[in-house]
Design an enzyme around this catalytic site. Structure first.
Site, PDB file in Angstrom:
ATOM      1  N   SER A  65      15.270  14.583   2.369  1.00  0.00           N
ATOM      2  CA  SER A  65      16.191  13.635   2.978  1.00  0.00           C
ATOM      3  C   SER A  65      15.451  12.513   3.686  1.00  0.00           C
ATOM      4  O   SER A  65      14.439  12.739   4.351  1.00  0.00           O
ATOM      5  CB  SER A  65      17.081  14.354   3.987  1.00  0.00           C
ATOM      6  OG  SER A  65      17.901  13.416   4.662  1.00  0.00           O
TER       7      SER A  65
ATOM      8  N   GLU B 199       1.853   1.648  -3.423  1.00  0.00           N
ATOM      9  CA  GLU B 199       0.708   2.165  -4.167  1.00  0.00           C
ATOM     10  C   GLU B 199       0.566   3.675  -3.976  1.00  0.00           C
ATOM     11  O   GLU B 199       0.274   4.410  -4.922  1.00  0.00           O
ATOM     12  CB  GLU B 199      -0.563   1.455  -3.712  1.00  0.00           C
ATOM     13  CG  GLU B 199      -1.805   1.823  -4.488  1.00  0.00           C
ATOM     14  CD  GLU B 199      -3.024   1.057  -3.992  1.00  0.00           C
ATOM     15  OE1 GLU B 199      -3.137   0.802  -2.774  1.00  0.00           O
ATOM     16  OE2 GLU B 199      -3.867   0.723  -4.824  1.00  0.00           O
TER      17      GLU B 199
ATOM     18  N   ARG C  17       0.833  -1.213   0.000  1.00  0.00           N
ATOM     19  CA  ARG C  17       0.000   0.000   0.000  1.00  0.00           C
ATOM     20  C   ARG C  17       0.862   1.255   0.000  1.00  0.00           C
ATOM     21  O   ARG C  17       0.509   2.263  -0.592  1.00  0.00           O
ATOM     22  CB  ARG C  17      -0.972   0.010   1.185  1.00  0.00           C
ATOM     23  CG  ARG C  17      -2.069  -1.017   1.061  1.00  0.00           C
ATOM     24  CD  ARG C  17      -2.905  -0.784  -0.208  1.00  0.00           C
ATOM     25  NE  ARG C  17      -3.845  -1.838  -0.426  1.00  0.00           N
ATOM     26  CZ  ARG C  17      -3.752  -2.786  -1.370  1.00  0.00           C
ATOM     27  NH1 ARG C  17      -2.724  -2.812  -2.186  1.00  0.00           N
ATOM     28  NH2 ARG C  17      -4.681  -3.689  -1.508  1.00  0.00           N
TER      29      ARG C  17
END
Length: 149
Positions: A116, A93, A90
């Protein structure tokens, strides 16, 4: 004739650069967040007819391009798939759908560089919600501009 949603994204990005349009201004015009609006303009969300028409007016798009803005997109801005644990997937995704939006908004706000992952903090917490508790993730990373020689 437009044959792919990416052609409309390219038109939008070209006019954005040419006219120095900010994603926040586009979002304000359609009454949505800059994150969601940017994702939509980059081809990751579908707009309703009124939103698509406003975006068409802002970017000088043809009726055909405006129609493409209303079609449910093939989501995922990255070309490869990752097989992994469902929770980790996820996160992939999220980056696949919002990665170009995050990159675009960071560059618009800070310039050319990176966030960073070394000088970085993250807070994960639970937000109670009657429809189901929500995961809240707050990430903060130092901006590191690219050097010019």
């Amino acid at each position: 004739m437009i044959t792919d949603r990416s052609e409309v994204t390219n038109m939008i990005r070209a006019v954005k650069v040419q006219k120095n349009i900010s994603w926040a201004d586009v979002a304000s015009a359609i009454g949505r967040s800059k994150e969601w609006t940017t994702a939509g303009c980059l081809g990751q969300m579908a707009f309703n007819k009124a939103q698509a028409e406003k975006i068409g007016a802002i970017f000088g798009l043809s009726d055909e391009a405006v129609a493409w803005l209303q079609i449910a997109p093939y989501k995922g801005s990255l070309p490869t798939a990752v097989q992994s644990d469902p929770l980790i997937y996820r996160w992939y995704e999220i980056v696949a759908v919002y990665g170009t939006t995050i990159k675009e908004l960071i560059h618009e706000e800070f310039g050319d560089g990176i966030m960073s992952a070394i000088d970085f903090s993250m807070d994960i917490s639970r937000d109670a919600d009657p429809k189901g508790d929500r995961v809240k993730v707050v990430m903060s990373g130092k901006f590191l501009p690219y050097k010019t020689y």
